[in-house]
Design a protein around this motif. Structure first.
Motif, PDB file in Angstrom:
ATOM      1  N   ILE A   1      42.184  56.461  37.572  1.00  0.00           N
ATOM      2  CA  ILE A   1      41.740  57.791  38.018  1.00  0.00           C
ATOM      3  C   ILE A   1      42.803  58.563  38.598  1.00  0.00           C
ATOM      4  N   VAL A   2      43.816  57.833  39.299  1.00  0.00           N
ATOM      5  CA  VAL A   2      44.763  58.469  40.294  1.00  0.00           C
ATOM      6  C   VAL A   2      45.778  59.409  39.307  1.00  0.00           C
ATOM      7  N   GLU A   3      46.127  60.332  39.429  1.00  0.00           N
ATOM      8  CA  GLU A   3      47.237  61.151  38.630  1.00  0.00           C
ATOM      9  C   GLU A   3      46.830  61.170  37.155  1.00  0.00           C
ATOM     10  N   GLY A   4      45.525  61.290  36.877  1.00  0.00           N
ATOM     11  CA  GLY A   4      45.245  61.102  35.318  1.00  0.00           C
ATOM     12  C   GLY A   4      45.362  59.901  34.840  1.00  0.00           C
ATOM     13  N   GLY A   5      45.497  58.777  35.478  1.00  0.00           N
ATOM     14  CA  GLY A   5      45.548  57.438  35.012  1.00  0.00           C
ATOM     15  C   GLY A   5      47.122  56.891  34.887  1.00  0.00           C
ATOM     16  N   ILE A   6      47.085  55.613  35.529  1.00  0.00           N
ATOM     17  CA  ILE A   6      48.417  55.117  35.555  1.00  0.00           C
ATOM     18  C   ILE A   6      48.527  53.805  34.392  1.00  0.00           C
ATOM     19  N   THR A   7      49.424  53.860  33.790  1.00  0.00           N
ATOM     20  CA  THR A   7      49.513  52.853  32.617  1.00  0.00           C
ATOM     21  C   THR A   7      49.864  51.266  33.408  1.00  0.00           C
ATOM     22  N   THR A   8      49.114  50.317  33.161  1.00  0.00           N
ATOM     23  CA  THR A   8      49.032  48.916  33.481  1.00  0.00           C
ATOM     24  C   THR A   8      49.444  47.889  32.484  1.00  0.00           C
ATOM     25  N   ILE A   9      49.969  46.791  32.981  1.00  0.00           N
ATOM     26  CA  ILE A   9      50.232  45.588  32.783  1.00  0.00           C
ATOM     27  C   ILE A   9      49.272  44.713  33.570  1.00  0.00           C
ATOM     28  N   SER A  10      48.226  43.980  32.983  1.00  0.00           N
ATOM     29  CA  SER A  10      47.400  43.147  33.806  1.00  0.00           C
ATOM     30  C   SER A  10      46.829  42.101  33.155  1.00  0.00           C
ATOM     31  N   THR A  11      46.703  41.061  33.911  1.00  0.00           N
ATOM     32  CA  THR A  11      46.005  39.836  33.347  1.00  0.00           C
ATOM     33  C   THR A  11      44.273  40.325  33.683  1.00  0.00           C
ATOM     34  N   ASP A  12      43.316  39.562  33.120  1.00  0.00           N
ATOM     35  CA  ASP A  12      41.780  39.854  33.479  1.00  0.00           C
ATOM     36  C   ASP A  12      41.467  39.045  34.447  1.00  0.00           C
ATOM     37  N   PHE A  13      41.578  39.482  35.645  1.00  0.00           N
ATOM     38  CA  PHE A  13      41.213  38.644  37.033  1.00  0.00           C
ATOM     39  C   PHE A  13      39.632  38.383  37.102  1.00  0.00           C
ATOM     40  N   LYS A  14      38.654  39.035  36.533  1.00  0.00           N
ATOM     41  CA  LYS A  14      37.364  38.767  36.326  1.00  0.00           C
ATOM     42  C   LYS A  14      37.332  37.506  35.564  1.00  0.00           C
ATOM     43  N   GLN A  15      37.907  37.428  34.398  1.00  0.00           N
ATOM     44  CA  GLN A  15      38.100  36.475  33.455  1.00  0.00           C
ATOM     45  C   GLN A  15      38.610  35.085  34.305  1.00  0.00           C
ATOM     46  N   MET A  16      39.589  35.189  34.916  1.00  0.00           N
ATOM     47  CA  MET A  16      40.333  34.353  35.445  1.00  0.00           C
ATOM     48  C   MET A  16      39.361  33.538  36.529  1.00  0.00           C
ATOM     49  N   GLY A  17      38.464  34.428  37.465  1.00  0.00           N
ATOM     50  CA  GLY A  17      37.509  33.847  38.289  1.00  0.00           C
ATOM     51  C   GLY A  17      36.440  33.153  37.688  1.00  0.00           C
ATOM     52  N   LYS A  18      36.046  33.758  36.394  1.00  0.00           N
ATOM     53  CA  LYS A  18      35.081  33.090  35.653  1.00  0.00           C
ATOM     54  C   LYS A  18      35.159  31.752  35.230  1.00  0.00           C
ATOM     55  N   ARG A  19      36.482  31.729  34.444  1.00  0.00           N
ATOM     56  CA  ARG A  19      37.073  30.554  33.933  1.00  0.00           C
ATOM     57  C   ARG A  19      37.274  29.398  34.752  1.00  0.00           C
ATOM     58  N   LEU A  20      37.844  29.834  36.159  1.00  0.00           N
ATOM     59  CA  LEU A  20      38.248  28.822  36.988  1.00  0.00           C
ATOM     60  C   LEU A  20      36.914  28.113  37.637  1.00  0.00           C
ATOM     61  N   ALA A  21      35.767  29.032  37.831  1.00  0.00           N
ATOM     62  CA  ALA A  21      34.439  28.332  38.194  1.00  0.00           C
ATOM     63  C   ALA A  21      33.990  27.364  37.109  1.00  0.00           C
ATOM     64  N   GLU A  22      34.176  27.901  35.856  1.00  0.00           N
ATOM     65  CA  GLU A  22      33.921  26.817  34.706  1.00  0.00           C
ATOM     66  C   GLU A  22      34.648  25.632  34.894  1.00  0.00           C
ATOM     67  N   MET A  23      35.793  25.552  35.004  1.00  0.00           N
ATOM     68  CA  MET A  23      36.693  24.301  34.971  1.00  0.00           C
ATOM     69  C   MET A  23      36.262  23.447  36.067  1.00  0.00           C
ATOM     70  N   ILE A  24      35.669  24.083  37.333  1.00  0.00           N
ATOM     71  CA  ILE A  24      35.456  23.122  38.355  1.00  0.00           C
ATOM     72  C   ILE A  24      34.037  22.481  38.132  1.00  0.00           C
ATOM     73  N   LEU A  25      33.152  23.195  37.684  1.00  0.00           N
ATOM     74  CA  LEU A  25      31.725  22.970  37.705  1.00  0.00           C
ATOM     75  C   LEU A  25      31.740  21.729  36.550  1.00  0.00           C
ATOM     76  N   ASN A  26      32.636  21.983  35.294  1.00  0.00           N
ATOM     77  CA  ASN A  26      32.669  20.903  34.189  1.00  0.00           C
ATOM     78  C   ASN A  26      33.815  19.776  34.399  1.00  0.00           C
ATOM     79  N   LYS A  27      34.196  19.962  35.594  1.00  0.00           N
ATOM     80  CA  LYS A  27      35.334  19.139  35.892  1.00  0.00           C
ATOM     81  C   LYS A  27      36.504  18.891  34.627  1.00  0.00           C
ATOM     82  N   GLU A  28      37.019  20.161  34.171  1.00  0.00           N
ATOM     83  CA  GLU A  28      37.788  20.202  33.163  1.00  0.00           C
ATOM     84  C   GLU A  28      39.364  19.925  33.860  1.00  0.00           C
TER      85      GLU A  28
END
Length: 332
Positions: free
Chosen positions: A289-316
């Motif tokens: 939103i800010v200044e009409g939009g800022i270009t970003t380089i970003s990992t997918d933090f929601k995916q990171m949290g989801k995959r981490l939970a799966e790793m622990i639950l499945n003992k990967e």
């Protein structure tokens, strides 16, 4: 001792019978928070058990946060919440908008009877060490964000090897642990290469790189990019006292520096995306939103949290590189 019941030929392991006895005493109101428990030796002698059997039961209750040990005094009831079956120690470097997305996604994808205790080391090795040392034996799993701290392996090795997961940054000395991580070197390099056509209208690219907090992989990726192009470049620690020049593009890694940069740009009456280019690291809703939009380089933090939970639950036990995206907006 009346609260403990252990019988032969029940088909339930004897250590589990001790656990269930204490849980039943809590739910029936016989045990209250702060009450003392029978000693390990008393239970051992009464039911002719090995010390290890009783200790196994007490350790399970301890890592679930139900009981605690007091040196020289014995065991006491710490919590009446018997619904918690597992406890996870989660150590972040700091909390910000994108780490909050990670944390919320992690919680959402765990089962409801898992308790997560979150801590922050704020890039201090002493705090990192203290928090981990204080947690030993109190959790089923340990999720650790070492950030760019050095020699963290000397602290982490005190924890059970099969209970540790590394998050966000990993290092050569931590390669034996499962991890979900960002490849900062490749992410910076490939994202800048993808944006090179838009960056060509600027004469210089400036990397704002605070040494204390940021991964070295970012700096390496930036250096790799500038060696493959003809851009003038500059690397600075911060924006303090800097006078912006027209036709500069800034790669900003810290959100506080992004705010300072936009304020300086306004003060000097420059136009974002024309006079000054900006690429920010880590996506947040505000940057859409800010200044009409800022270009970003970003990992997918929601995916990171989801995959981490799966790793622990499945003992990967594996190493997973989290996906990264370049999101182009009006700032370049």
């Amino acid at each position: 001792m009346k609260i403990i019941s252990v019988e032969d030929n029940l088909g339930t392991p004897k250590y589990k019978q001790i656990v269930l006895s204490i849980e039943n005493a809590i739910t029936s109101g016989q045990l209250k928070k702060g009450d003392s428990l029978p000693s390990i030796n008393a239970i051992k002698n009464k039911f002719s058990l090995s010390r290890d059997t009783v200790l196994m039961a007490f350790n399970e209750l301890k890592v679930r946060g139900i009981i605690e040990s007091v040196v020289g005094k014995g065991y006491y009831l710490k919590s009446e919440n018997v619904e918690v079956t597992q406890k996870i120690f989660l150590l972040f470097d700091e909390l910000n908008a994108f780490k909050e997305d990670l944390y919320n996604s992690f919680l959402k994808n765990l089962s409801g009877n898992v308790q997560v205790d979150i801590f922050f080391h704020h890039f201090s090795f002493d705090m990192f060490s203290k928090l981990i040392n204080d947690s030993i034996g109190n959790y089923n799993y340990y999720v650790i964000m070492p950030a760019n701290l050095r020699h963290t392996d000397k602290v982490i090795e005190k924890l059970p090897n099969d209970k540790v997961y590394i998050l966000d940054q990993t290092h050569e000395e931590l390669k034996q642990y499962p991890a979900i991580y960002q490849n900062f070197e490749d992410d910076i390099y490939h994202s800048l290469k993808m944006a090179v056509t838009l960056l060509n209208k600027y004469k210089k690219i400036v990397l704002v790189f605070p040494q204390k907090k940021q991964p070295q992989g970012m700096l390496i990726g930036f250096q790799k990019f500038r060696k493959s192009t003809n851009f003038q470049y500059e690397i600075i620690d911060n924006l303090e006292g800097r006078i912006l020049q027209k036709n500069e593009a800034y790669l900003v890694l810290d959100d506080q520096d992004l705010i300072v940069l936009i304020k300086k740009m306004k003060d000097q009456k420059f136009t974002l995306g024309q006079d000054i280019g900006v690429i920010s690291y880590n996506e947040t809703l505000l940057k859409e939103i800010v200044e009409g939009g800022i270009t970003t380089i970003s990992t997918d933090f929601k995916q990171m949290g989801k995959r981490l939970a799966e790793m622990i639950l499945n003992k990967e036990r594996c190493l997973i590189e989290n996906p990264n995206n370049l999101i182009i907006r009006n700032s370049i």
